[in-house]
Design a protein around this motif. Sequence first.
Motif, short mmCIF file in Angstrom:
data_model
loop_
_atom_site.label_atom_id
_atom_site.label_comp_id
_atom_site.label_asym_id
_atom_site.label_seq_id
_atom_site.Cartn_x
_atom_site.Cartn_y
_atom_site.Cartn_z
N ASP A 136 48.24 15.50 70.42
CA ASP A 136 49.22 15.17 71.47
C ASP A 136 49.79 16.42 72.12
OD1 ASP A 136 49.11 12.44 71.41
OD2 ASP A 136 50.64 12.22 69.87
N THR A 137 50.00 17.47 71.31
CA THR A 137 50.57 18.69 71.89
C THR A 137 49.64 19.25 72.96
OG1 THR A 137 51.68 19.18 69.81
CG2 THR A 137 51.44 21.02 71.34
N ARG A 172 35.97 19.31 68.45
CA ARG A 172 35.17 18.10 68.19
C ARG A 172 34.97 17.34 69.50
NH1 ARG A 172 37.53 14.19 64.90
NH2 ARG A 172 39.64 14.87 65.44
N ARG A 208 42.46 13.61 68.39
CA ARG A 208 43.51 13.14 67.50
C ARG A 208 44.69 12.59 68.31
NH1 ARG A 208 43.95 14.90 62.17
NH2 ARG A 208 42.12 16.19 62.41
P1 NDP Z 1 47.83 17.77 65.47
O1 NDP Z 1 47.72 18.24 64.06
O2 NDP Z 1 47.98 16.34 65.76
O3 NDP Z 1 46.54 18.28 66.28
C1 NDP Z 1 46.10 19.58 66.17
C2 NDP Z 1 44.80 19.71 66.95
O4 NDP Z 1 44.38 21.05 66.93
C3 NDP Z 1 43.67 18.87 66.40
O5 NDP Z 1 42.94 18.29 67.45
C4 NDP Z 1 42.85 19.88 65.63
O6 NDP Z 1 41.47 19.59 65.63
C5 NDP Z 1 43.06 21.14 66.41
N1 NDP Z 1 42.97 22.33 65.56
C6 NDP Z 1 43.63 22.58 64.38
N2 NDP Z 1 43.32 23.80 63.92
C7 NDP Z 1 42.45 24.34 64.79
C8 NDP Z 1 41.78 25.57 64.86
N3 NDP Z 1 41.95 26.53 63.94
N4 NDP Z 1 40.95 25.80 65.90
C9 NDP Z 1 40.79 24.86 66.87
N5 NDP Z 1 41.41 23.66 66.88
C10 NDP Z 1 42.23 23.41 65.85
O7 NDP Z 1 49.03 18.65 66.08
P2 NDP Z 1 49.90 18.41 67.39
O8 NDP Z 1 50.75 19.62 67.48
O9 NDP Z 1 49.07 18.07 68.55
O10 NDP Z 1 50.81 17.17 67.06
C11 NDP Z 1 51.66 17.19 65.89
C12 NDP Z 1 52.48 15.90 65.81
O11 NDP Z 1 53.44 15.88 66.87
C13 NDP Z 1 51.63 14.65 65.96
O12 NDP Z 1 52.15 13.68 65.10
C14 NDP Z 1 51.84 14.24 67.39
O13 NDP Z 1 51.70 12.87 67.59
C15 NDP Z 1 53.28 14.69 67.63
N6 NDP Z 1 53.52 14.98 69.07
C16 NDP Z 1 54.02 13.98 69.84
C17 NDP Z 1 54.26 14.18 71.18
C18 NDP Z 1 54.82 13.06 71.97
O14 NDP Z 1 54.70 11.92 71.54
N7 NDP Z 1 55.43 13.32 73.11
C19 NDP Z 1 54.00 15.48 71.83
C20 NDP Z 1 53.44 16.45 70.93
C21 NDP Z 1 53.22 16.20 69.60
P3 NDP Z 1 40.87 18.36 64.76
O15 NDP Z 1 41.26 17.12 65.51
O16 NDP Z 1 39.42 18.64 64.78
O17 NDP Z 1 41.50 18.48 63.41
#
Ligand code: NDP
Length: 310
Positions: free
Chosen positions: A152-153, A174, A178
């Motif tokens: 989402d971020t 991927r 997510r």
């Molecule tokens: P997430 O953990 O949900 O997503 C992280 C993303 O980064 C994943 O797609 C992951 O890939 C990728 N990633 C992680 N490590 C690496 C790396 N080393 N290299 C490349 N890609 C990487 O984190 P978010 O910060 O997006 O969200 C955190 C929480 O905050 C969630 O629950 C979300 O719903 C919430 N949120 C809600 C919002 C809203 O509703 N307005 C806004 C922002 C956040 P992979 O998928 O392959 O693991």
Amino acid sequence: MSHKVIILGSGCAGCTAAVYAARANLQPLLIEGTQPGGQLTITSDVENYPGFPKGILGPELMVLMKEQAVRFGTEVLQGDVTKVDLSKRPFKIWVGDQVYEGETLIISTGASAMWLGLESEKKLWGKGVSACATCDAFFFKNQHVVVVGGGDTAMEEATFLAKFASKVTIIHRRDTFRASKIMQKRAMDDPKIKFVLDSAIEEVMDLAQGKVTGVKLKNLKTGQKSDLACDGLFIAIGHKPNTALFKGQLELDAKGYIVTKKQPSMATDIPGVFACGDVQDSIYRQAVTAAGTGCAAAIDAERFLTHHAS
Ligand code: NDP
């Protein structure tokens, strides 16, 4: 003098804990931490916090929460905790040379943005590399920026950046996301936002010029390498809990989050120490869940004090 409740961190969880503890007449001390107001202060519109049907700006919501905590008698201290001693009650909390004692402790130190871990990313931080679109989008007017991540971020940052930039490319490791469907759709429907999937960033260019000029990519399925020119790189790959202070003193899980007993308590493995918000939550990580656990932690602390009068 020992405080009945000391709260570490002033995001949604900490401020809500402060409102509840203050209304229970416990005169909590709220130590704000390095990022007063927490993660919502670097976000834009919060559209899913109940009670705000038109949304509210993250920083505005945090100003209101703090105001509410202060209204009922919370003492707010600017500063960051540098050391804790949880070996016996009252617990000792250091802010620099100053020591504070608390009968109970509520830890709401939150989580921080994660980095790719590249040397070039570190060196170009602030020179085109950022983890906060709300803070830095303005600098990329009519430029091409890359956002890395698939949650989402990443979608939120990309959608916000597209209001300023001429083009935004989301790079994800991927081919599925997510991110929630609604945030994905918003990004996909934006004509300025493009996607590069199954790919990792191997290097940020250009160290010699001291600014971001592009990224070196590797397709993780084919192994093919390529360069993508851009002016900025926004890292949006998740967060890690801020628990370095508590290592060796409190039980942490494999990812470093504080273990709380939950069902139905926010207690940690040390009686009198409670944790709430993102520092103990790797699953939900929402403003409203953080606030909910902050409320629970304050109620737990109040009950603990009732049963353990000193
Ligand atoms: P997430 O953990 O949900 O997503 C992280 C993303 O980064 C994943 O797609 C992951 O890939 C990728 N990633 C992680 N490590 C690496 C790396 N080393 N290299 C490349 N890609 C990487 O984190 P978010 O910060 O997006 O969200 C955190 C929480 O905050 C969630 O629950 C979300 O719903 C919430 N949120 C809600 C919002 C809203 O509703 N307005 C806004 C922002 C956040 P992979 O998928 O392959 O693991």
